[in-house]
Motif scaffolding. Structure first.
Motif, PDB file in Angstrom:
ATOM      1  N   TRP A 125       0.842  -1.193   0.000  1.00  3.57           N
ATOM      2  CA  TRP A 125       0.000   0.000   0.000  1.00  3.57           C
ATOM      3  C   TRP A 125       0.880   1.246   0.000  1.00  3.57           C
ATOM      4  O   TRP A 125       1.774   1.367   0.834  1.00  3.57           O
ATOM      5  CB  TRP A 125      -0.895   0.018   1.228  1.00  3.57           C
ATOM      6  CG  TRP A 125      -1.979  -1.007   1.184  1.00  3.57           C
ATOM      7  CD1 TRP A 125      -1.922  -2.297   1.637  1.00  3.57           C
ATOM      8  CD2 TRP A 125      -3.290  -0.837   0.649  1.00  3.57           C
ATOM      9  NE1 TRP A 125      -3.119  -2.940   1.416  1.00  3.57           N
ATOM     10  CE2 TRP A 125      -3.981  -2.052   0.813  1.00  3.57           C
ATOM     11  CE3 TRP A 125      -3.950   0.242   0.051  1.00  3.57           C
ATOM     12  CZ2 TRP A 125      -5.295  -2.233   0.401  1.00  3.57           C
ATOM     13  CZ3 TRP A 125      -5.258   0.057  -0.357  1.00  3.57           C
ATOM     14  CH2 TRP A 125      -5.920  -1.167  -0.182  1.00  3.57           C
ATOM     15  N   VAL A 126       0.623   2.162  -0.935  1.00  9.20           N
ATOM     16  CA  VAL A 126       1.381   3.418  -0.997  1.00  9.20           C
ATOM     17  C   VAL A 126       0.415   4.587  -1.128  1.00  9.20           C
ATOM     18  O   VAL A 126      -0.702   4.434  -1.633  1.00  9.20           O
ATOM     19  CB  VAL A 126       2.390   3.435  -2.170  1.00  9.20           C
ATOM     20  CG1 VAL A 126       3.411   2.325  -2.026  1.00  9.20           C
ATOM     21  CG2 VAL A 126       1.693   3.330  -3.508  1.00  9.20           C
ATOM     22  N   GLY A 127       0.854   5.733  -0.659  1.00 12.79           N
ATOM     23  CA  GLY A 127       0.050   6.937  -0.811  1.00 12.79           C
ATOM     24  C   GLY A 127      -0.197   7.214  -2.285  1.00 12.79           C
ATOM     25  O   GLY A 127       0.750   7.249  -3.079  1.00 12.79           O
ATOM     26  N   ALA A 128      -1.450   7.361  -2.663  1.00 14.97           N
ATOM     27  CA  ALA A 128      -1.806   7.559  -4.075  1.00 14.97           C
ATOM     28  C   ALA A 128      -1.129   8.800  -4.658  1.00 14.97           C
ATOM     29  O   ALA A 128      -0.841   8.844  -5.856  1.00 14.97           O
ATOM     30  CB  ALA A 128      -3.318   7.657  -4.226  1.00 14.97           C
ATOM     31  N   ASN A 130       1.847   9.933  -3.566  1.00 17.02           N
ATOM     32  CA  ASN A 130       3.282   9.856  -3.296  1.00 17.02           C
ATOM     33  C   ASN A 130       3.980   9.334  -4.544  1.00 17.02           C
ATOM     34  O   ASN A 130       4.220   8.137  -4.694  1.00 17.02           O
ATOM     35  CB  ASN A 130       3.542   8.951  -2.089  1.00 17.02           C
ATOM     36  CG  ASN A 130       5.002   8.925  -1.677  1.00 17.02           C
ATOM     37  OD1 ASN A 130       5.891   9.249  -2.451  1.00 17.02           O
ATOM     38  ND2 ASN A 130       5.239   8.497  -0.446  1.00 17.02           N
ATOM     39  N   ARG A 148      -8.470   0.872  -2.884  1.00 15.31           N
ATOM     40  CA  ARG A 148      -8.014   2.079  -2.196  1.00 15.31           C
ATOM     41  C   ARG A 148      -8.580   2.081  -0.792  1.00 15.31           C
ATOM     42  O   ARG A 148      -9.591   1.454  -0.516  1.00 15.31           O
ATOM     43  CB  ARG A 148      -8.470   3.331  -2.936  1.00 15.31           C
ATOM     44  CG  ARG A 148      -7.846   3.457  -4.309  1.00 15.31           C
ATOM     45  CD  ARG A 148      -8.138   4.823  -4.927  1.00 15.31           C
ATOM     46  NE  ARG A 148      -7.642   4.910  -6.274  1.00 15.31           N
ATOM     47  CZ  ARG A 148      -6.400   5.247  -6.604  1.00 15.31           C
ATOM     48  NH1 ARG A 148      -5.535   5.514  -5.675  1.00 15.31           N
ATOM     49  NH2 ARG A 148      -6.033   5.303  -7.863  1.00 15.31           N
ATOM     50  N   MET A 151      -5.877   7.055   3.850  1.00 18.77           N
ATOM     51  CA  MET A 151      -4.507   7.059   4.366  1.00 18.77           C
ATOM     52  C   MET A 151      -4.557   6.844   5.870  1.00 18.77           C
ATOM     53  O   MET A 151      -5.338   7.490   6.561  1.00 18.77           O
ATOM     54  CB  MET A 151      -3.839   8.390   4.045  1.00 18.77           C
ATOM     55  CG  MET A 151      -2.395   8.471   4.464  1.00 18.77           C
ATOM     56  SD  MET A 151      -1.293   7.537   3.383  1.00 18.77           S
ATOM     57  CE  MET A 151      -1.219   8.626   1.986  1.00 18.77           C
ATOM     58  N   SER A 156      -1.869  12.625   8.131  1.00 21.87           N
ATOM     59  CA  SER A 156      -2.393  12.675   6.763  1.00 21.87           C
ATOM     60  C   SER A 156      -3.713  13.445   6.749  1.00 21.87           C
ATOM     61  O   SER A 156      -4.434  13.497   7.737  1.00 21.87           O
ATOM     62  CB  SER A 156      -2.594  11.263   6.199  1.00 21.87           C
ATOM     63  OG  SER A 156      -3.578  10.568   6.912  1.00 21.87           O
ATOM     64  N   GLU A 160      -6.833  12.160   1.779  1.00 23.64           N
ATOM     65  CA  GLU A 160      -5.753  11.400   1.170  1.00 23.64           C
ATOM     66  C   GLU A 160      -6.078   9.910   1.229  1.00 23.64           C
ATOM     67  O   GLU A 160      -6.707   9.433   2.161  1.00 23.64           O
ATOM     68  CB  GLU A 160      -4.432  11.653   1.900  1.00 23.64           C
ATOM     69  CG  GLU A 160      -3.912  13.073   1.719  1.00 23.64           C
ATOM     70  CD  GLU A 160      -2.584  13.250   2.419  1.00 23.64           C
ATOM     71  OE1 GLU A 160      -1.565  12.802   1.850  1.00 23.64           O
ATOM     72  OE2 GLU A 160      -2.575  13.815   3.519  1.00 23.64           O
ATOM     73  N   ASP A 161      -5.617   9.188   0.203  1.00 23.36           N
ATOM     74  CA  ASP A 161      -5.836   7.752   0.233  1.00 23.36           C
ATOM     75  C   ASP A 161      -4.598   6.995  -0.222  1.00 23.36           C
ATOM     76  O   ASP A 161      -3.657   7.570  -0.751  1.00 23.36           O
ATOM     77  CB  ASP A 161      -7.067   7.338  -0.572  1.00 23.36           C
ATOM     78  CG  ASP A 161      -6.978   7.659  -2.051  1.00 23.36           C
ATOM     79  OD1 ASP A 161      -6.023   8.333  -2.465  1.00 23.36           O
ATOM     80  OD2 ASP A 161      -7.865   7.225  -2.794  1.00 23.36           O
ATOM     81  N   GLU A 162      -4.645   5.697   0.030  1.00 18.51           N
ATOM     82  CA  GLU A 162      -3.585   4.783  -0.378  1.00 18.51           C
ATOM     83  C   GLU A 162      -4.133   3.874  -1.460  1.00 18.51           C
ATOM     84  O   GLU A 162      -5.328   3.568  -1.474  1.00 18.51           O
ATOM     85  CB  GLU A 162      -3.136   3.906   0.795  1.00 18.51           C
ATOM     86  CG  GLU A 162      -2.477   4.647   1.919  1.00 18.51           C
ATOM     87  CD  GLU A 162      -2.122   3.712   3.071  1.00 18.51           C
ATOM     88  OE1 GLU A 162      -0.936   3.657   3.424  1.00 18.51           O
ATOM     89  OE2 GLU A 162      -3.023   3.035   3.603  1.00 18.51           O
TER      90      GLU A 162
END
Length: 178
Positions: A125-128, A130, A148, A151, A156, A160-162
């Motif tokens: 999982w990564v910050g969308a 980032n 998704r 975050m 955060s 924000e989402d991952e």
């Protein structure tokens, strides 16, 4: 420059993992769900349980820790585990070692561990938003999915989402449900 080695920590090495984990939380508090103060307060039983729950990978250079990552069971909040998918999480590299291949070696070790566990995919999982993390994961072979979630890291913003990125580990090139 010395070689980097990555090894799996055993349960009895919980104090070493705790030390590196707290260092990571202090150095990059914005990258984690937990805080250093929260985790500093946990007792030995908590840390031993954590060590049994997931594999803890430690990157070292000349015997000194330079990074850490974990590989565990992938699951979406409120849903069942997906037995075919492992999740890479808690990836951190010491500032002095960034850009030297430590993260790549930790991810490779995570993929190898997941493959040895019989998993078909590795999720990360990564910050969308980032771009650096998305580019790193993409360069390694991870592909974004439609999954998704909000975050979950400290500080955060609410909007924000991952995004779940998935790396196929074998012949099954499809994207699993996460």
């Amino acid at each position: 420059m010395s070689d980097i080695s990555v090894r799996v920590l055993g349960e009895d090495e919980w104090e070493q993992y705790r030390s590196v984990r707290i260092n990571a939380l202090e150095e990059s508090p914005e990258a984690f769900v937990a805080s250093a103060d929260e985790e500093r307060a946990y007792d030995e039983d908590f840390w031993r349980t954590r060590m049994r729950r997931s594999q803890r990978l430690l990157a070292e250079r000349d015997g000194s820790p330079v990074g850490v990552a974990s590989v565990g069971q992938a699951r979406q909040e409120g849903e069942k585990e997906n037995a075919k998918v492992a999740e890479l999480f808690g990836l951190w590299v010491a500032p002095a070692a960034r850009g030297t291949g430590v993260a790549t070696q930790l991810v490779q070790a995570g993929a190898d561990a997941a493959r040895q566990q019989g998993r078909s995919h590795l999720a990360y999982w990564v910050g969308a938003d980032n771009g650096r993390a998305v580019a790193f994961a993409s360069g390694f072979g991870f592909r974004p999915t439609d999954s998704r979630r909000p975050m979950r890291v400290k500080g955060s913003e609410d909007d924000e989402d991952e995004v779940a990125m998935v790396l196929p580990l074998g012949e099954d090139r499809g994207t699993p449900n996460l």
